[in-house]
Design an enzyme around this catalytic site. Sequence first.
Site, mmCIF file in Angstrom:
data_model
loop_
_atom_site.group_PDB
_atom_site.id
_atom_site.type_symbol
_atom_site.label_atom_id
_atom_site.label_comp_id
_atom_site.label_asym_id
_atom_site.label_seq_id
_atom_site.Cartn_x
_atom_site.Cartn_y
_atom_site.Cartn_z
ATOM 1 N N ASP A 271 37.061 39.211 49.664
ATOM 2 C CA ASP A 271 38.310 39.262 48.906
ATOM 3 C C ASP A 271 38.375 40.462 47.977
ATOM 4 O O ASP A 271 37.362 41.124 47.726
ATOM 5 C CB ASP A 271 38.515 37.951 48.120
ATOM 6 C CG ASP A 271 37.259 37.502 47.367
ATOM 7 O OD1 ASP A 271 36.333 38.312 47.221
ATOM 8 O OD2 ASP A 271 37.215 36.340 46.934
ATOM 9 N N ASN B 77 36.411 25.188 40.981
ATOM 10 C CA ASN B 77 37.372 24.267 41.608
ATOM 11 C C ASN B 77 37.110 24.093 43.106
ATOM 12 O O ASN B 77 37.940 23.550 43.824
ATOM 13 C CB ASN B 77 38.807 24.766 41.373
ATOM 14 C CG ASN B 77 39.044 26.144 41.971
ATOM 15 O OD1 ASN B 77 38.172 26.698 42.630
ATOM 16 N ND2 ASN B 77 40.220 26.696 41.734
ATOM 17 N N HIS C 127 36.732 26.593 45.290
ATOM 18 C CA HIS C 127 37.268 27.641 46.166
ATOM 19 C C HIS C 127 36.150 28.453 46.814
ATOM 20 O O HIS C 127 35.057 28.590 46.267
ATOM 21 C CB HIS C 127 38.306 28.526 45.454
ATOM 22 C CG HIS C 127 37.788 29.558 44.493
ATOM 23 N ND1 HIS C 127 38.457 29.908 43.345
ATOM 24 C CD2 HIS C 127 36.689 30.344 44.505
ATOM 25 C CE1 HIS C 127 37.801 30.854 42.712
ATOM 26 N NE2 HIS C 127 36.717 31.138 43.393
ATOM 27 N N GLU D 112 42.089 28.863 47.172
ATOM 28 C CA GLU D 112 42.202 27.867 46.108
ATOM 29 C C GLU D 112 42.508 26.486 46.690
ATOM 30 O O GLU D 112 43.001 26.377 47.818
ATOM 31 C CB GLU D 112 43.339 28.273 45.160
ATOM 32 C CG GLU D 112 43.169 29.657 44.525
ATOM 33 C CD GLU D 112 42.141 29.676 43.402
ATOM 34 O OE1 GLU D 112 41.209 28.847 43.403
ATOM 35 O OE2 GLU D 112 42.276 30.532 42.512
HETATM 36 C C1 GLP Z 1 35.382 34.649 42.431
HETATM 37 C C2 GLP Z 1 35.211 35.085 43.876
HETATM 38 C C3 GLP Z 1 34.443 34.073 44.673
HETATM 39 C C4 GLP Z 1 33.208 33.629 43.904
HETATM 40 C C5 GLP Z 1 33.597 32.997 42.614
HETATM 41 C C6 GLP Z 1 32.433 32.465 41.796
HETATM 42 O O1 GLP Z 1 36.468 33.810 42.255
HETATM 43 N N1 GLP Z 1 36.445 35.346 44.532
HETATM 44 O O2 GLP Z 1 34.111 34.625 45.936
HETATM 45 O O3 GLP Z 1 32.470 32.725 44.685
HETATM 46 O O4 GLP Z 1 34.256 34.004 41.855
HETATM 47 O O5 GLP Z 1 31.859 33.488 41.061
HETATM 48 P P1 GLP Z 1 30.518 33.340 40.234
HETATM 49 O O6 GLP Z 1 29.422 33.438 41.231
HETATM 50 O O7 GLP Z 1 30.544 34.519 39.299
HETATM 51 O O8 GLP Z 1 30.570 32.045 39.540
#
Ligand code: GLP
Length: 240
Positions: free
Chosen positions: A67, A136, A138, A143
């Site tokens: 993404d 959440n 995702h 989402e």
């Molecule tokens: C973002 C990314 C996800 C990732 C999530 C969790 O929203 N788009 O791909 O898994 O953050 O991030 P973290 O590992 O910093 O908690």
Amino acid sequence: MEIKIFETEEALANYAADLFEETILRKPDCVLGLATGASPEPTYAELVRRYTQGRISFAQVTTFNLDEYCGLPRDDKNSYYSFMQAHLFSHIDIPADHIHIENGNAEDYEEEAKAYDAQILASGGIDLQLLGIGTNGHIGFNEPADAFTEHTFRIKLSDSTIAANSRYFTDSKIPEYALTMGVAGIMMAKKIVLIATGSKKAQAIKDTASGPISPRCPASVLRLHRDAVLLLDREAASLL
Ligand code: GLP
């Protein structure tokens, strides 16, 4: 879906890096699906270490990131392009034209998304997909929703994601939209490895592992994949 729990961040990162190393040694021109966020950072550091030691080369590897934010200049410190350069790409021997990240500044997002999926398909598909998970549930930026998403598309970020990710945007406003691979696209990867650490992820991991398989917790779909593994620390696994 397999679940593995690790006592230390180092042990988890080593295990994840082993999966990458095995894939690259078995298939030097493999296709890797990559994720951003704090969760994969120690794994990337370990991969850089192994590259520096001469254990693995990325010279023939192709990558696709999950993404990217929309409307953020590519070189902004918070773009996922910058994240990947800082944590992995600038330290390894991957050719620049083997790296793919959605263009969050495309004039036509639909065209960009279609072209991105076509490139994944043309590459032969993703051999190993790395994922984090949102609080959440995702994956990528898919989402919670009424239906599972399909291919790459533009999504409006949920309030909880904006709140969770705002911590990085100290001197600018977090974008409200992102381009993300869809859930069906992610599920096409031959192997999927999801990393979750910390107590903030415990509820999402519980929902993923034992809640209904539902787009309300997008990661729960991984239970339908034939080769998916969750790599957790004790805190993330605390509600299992
Ligand atoms: C973002 C990314 C996800 C990732 C999530 C969790 O929203 N788009 O791909 O898994 O953050 O991030 P973290 O590992 O910093 O908690």
